[in-house]
Design a protein around this motif. Structure first.
Motif, short mmCIF file in Angstrom:
data_model
loop_
_atom_site.label_atom_id
_atom_site.label_comp_id
_atom_site.label_asym_id
_atom_site.label_seq_id
_atom_site.Cartn_x
_atom_site.Cartn_y
_atom_site.Cartn_z
N GLY A 76 0.78 -1.23 0.00
CA GLY A 76 0.00 0.00 0.00
C GLY A 76 0.81 1.27 0.00
N GLN A 77 2.14 1.17 0.03
CA GLN A 77 2.94 2.39 0.12
C GLN A 77 2.81 3.28 -1.12
OE1 GLN A 77 7.16 1.68 0.30
NE2 GLN A 77 7.14 0.11 -1.29
N SER A 78 2.53 2.68 -2.27
CA SER A 78 2.38 3.48 -3.49
C SER A 78 1.07 4.26 -3.51
CB SER A 78 2.46 2.57 -4.73
OG SER A 78 3.69 1.88 -4.79
N PHE A 79 0.14 3.86 -2.63
CA PHE A 79 -1.17 4.49 -2.62
C PHE A 79 -1.42 5.25 -1.31
CE2 PHE A 79 -1.26 0.54 -5.03
CZ PHE A 79 -1.74 0.95 -6.25
N ILE A 80 -0.34 5.61 -0.60
CA ILE A 80 -0.48 6.19 0.73
C ILE A 80 -1.25 7.51 0.70
CG2 ILE A 80 1.73 7.39 0.61
CD1 ILE A 80 0.17 5.74 3.72
N THR A 81 -1.16 8.26 -0.39
CA THR A 81 -1.86 9.55 -0.45
C THR A 81 -3.26 9.44 -1.02
OG1 THR A 81 -0.86 10.00 -2.61
CG2 THR A 81 0.30 10.83 -0.66
N THR A 82 -3.53 8.38 -1.76
CA THR A 82 -4.85 8.24 -2.38
C THR A 82 -5.71 7.16 -1.74
OG1 THR A 82 -3.90 6.72 -4.03
CG2 THR A 82 -4.01 9.07 -4.61
N ALA A 83 -5.06 6.15 -1.13
CA ALA A 83 -5.80 5.05 -0.48
C ALA A 83 -5.11 4.73 0.84
CB ALA A 83 -5.87 3.83 -1.39
N TRP A 84 -5.24 5.63 1.80
CA TRP A 84 -4.54 5.54 3.07
C TRP A 84 -4.88 4.29 3.85
CZ3 TRP A 84 -8.02 5.15 6.97
CH2 TRP A 84 -9.31 5.63 6.73
N TRP A 85 -6.06 3.73 3.63
CA TRP A 85 -6.54 2.60 4.43
C TRP A 85 -5.74 1.31 4.16
CZ3 TRP A 85 -9.30 5.39 0.85
CH2 TRP A 85 -9.52 4.80 -0.40
N ILE A 86 -5.09 1.22 3.01
CA ILE A 86 -4.36 -0.01 2.69
C ILE A 86 -3.21 -0.23 3.66
CG2 ILE A 86 -3.05 -1.22 0.90
CD1 ILE A 86 -4.57 0.29 -1.20
N THR A 87 -2.51 0.84 4.03
CA THR A 87 -1.39 0.72 4.96
C THR A 87 -1.78 1.01 6.41
OG1 THR A 87 -0.80 3.03 4.52
CG2 THR A 87 0.32 1.34 3.22
N THR A 88 -2.82 1.82 6.61
CA THR A 88 -3.17 2.25 7.97
C THR A 88 -3.66 1.10 8.83
OG1 THR A 88 -3.73 4.48 7.22
CG2 THR A 88 -4.64 3.76 9.33
#
Length: 282
Positions: free
Chosen positions: A242-254
């Motif tokens: 999810g690191q590539s989507f941290i700004t657009t899909a924060w829930w993947i890494t959070t």
């Protein structure tokens, strides 16, 4: 008015010093164990099933933790990831605990050349940063959980060996050990029956704190691509994906990140409460 006193030399939140820390840590750990055991039945979706029509969905009623870039349900993957990460904690601690305890007990009891030789080996291992040495071993053996467990066993035993050795050095001059020797008991009986059970307290407390280190190390190794391999649901792998989507899909890494923090907190509370109960500090 009740006075508030603090233990000297210990800086920690006051609530951690209360007896409830042990109960709270056990409750949180039992909760994670239940999630791990029941995940095949309570997880709402297959953790590796992809759905192209449901990619990068934010948290909603159908997917409370959202979905990732492959349309996989994050909540289901967090639940299934608990199985892998708890396994990492258990296996990653038990082998260094057993091996280090036995080596430290023999080193402290025999003393002399044996003790000097073992301590020099420990000094060599401690001369290298823990994570660097572990990653080097995994890189030699190849990525995977088996390599991680071997690396943890080769590196993690030294802390247990030092703890048990220091306890044995103190206990072997106590009156009950001298009495056992005067009765003609064998060295094996004195070491395994009389010394070792009394020297395990600090190691048991430390093992709970060590679970936190093993958990974070396992997540870090998986994040770097040297541990659990995709598409297996593991929290470190999920954070990396999810690191590539941290700004657009924060829930993947959070959410997997919060799961790592919550499980680490349960072990920390358990170690703190157990240390207070047994009179040892982790």
């Amino acid at each position: 008015m009740r006075s508030i006193t603090a233990k000297p030399g210990i800086f920690r939140p006051r609530w951690l010093a209360q007896p409830q820390a042990l109960q709270l840590g056990m409750a949180l750990l039992c909760l994670w164990l239940l999630v791990a055991l029941l995940s095949p039945w309570i997880a709402p979706y297959d953790p590796i099933a992809q759905d192209a029509a449901a990619t990068l969905l934010p948290p909603n009623l159908s997917h409370p933790f959202g979905t990732d870039n492959f349309g996989r349900d994050i909540l289901s993957r967090v639940m299934w990831g608990a199985r892998v990460d708890l396994q990492i904690c258990l296996i990653g601690v038990i082998f260094p605990f057993i091996f280090g305890t036995l080596i430290g007990a023999f080193s402290g009891y025999l003393g002399g050349v044996v003790d000097t030789f073992i301590m020099r080996i420990i000094d060599v291992v401690l001369a290298f940063p823990f994570l660097v040495l572990m990653l080097s071993i995994i890189a030699i053996l190849g990525p995977g959980l088996s390599s991680f467990y071997i690396a943890m066993a080769l590196v993690g035993w030294v802390s247990y060996a030092r703890l048990v050795r220091s306890q044995v050095l103190t206990l072997k001059h106590r009156d009950f050990i001298l009495a056992a020797r005067s009765l003609g008991y064998s060295h094996a009986r004195i070491l395994l029956v009389h010394l070792l059970p009394n020297a395990l307290t600090s190691s048991l407390v430390f093992s709970m704190s060590d679970c936190v280190l093993v958990l974070l190390s396992g997540a870090a190794v998986s994040y770097l691509g040297l541990g659990v391999q995709p598409p297996v649901a593991e929290w470190g792998v999920m954070v990396a994906e999810g690191q590539s989507f941290i700004t657009t899909a924060w829930w993947i890494t959070t959410f997997p990140g919060l799961a790592i923090v919550a499980l680490a907190m349960s072990f920390s509370l358990l170690a703190d409460g157990l240390g207070d109960k047994l009179g040892e500090r982790p």
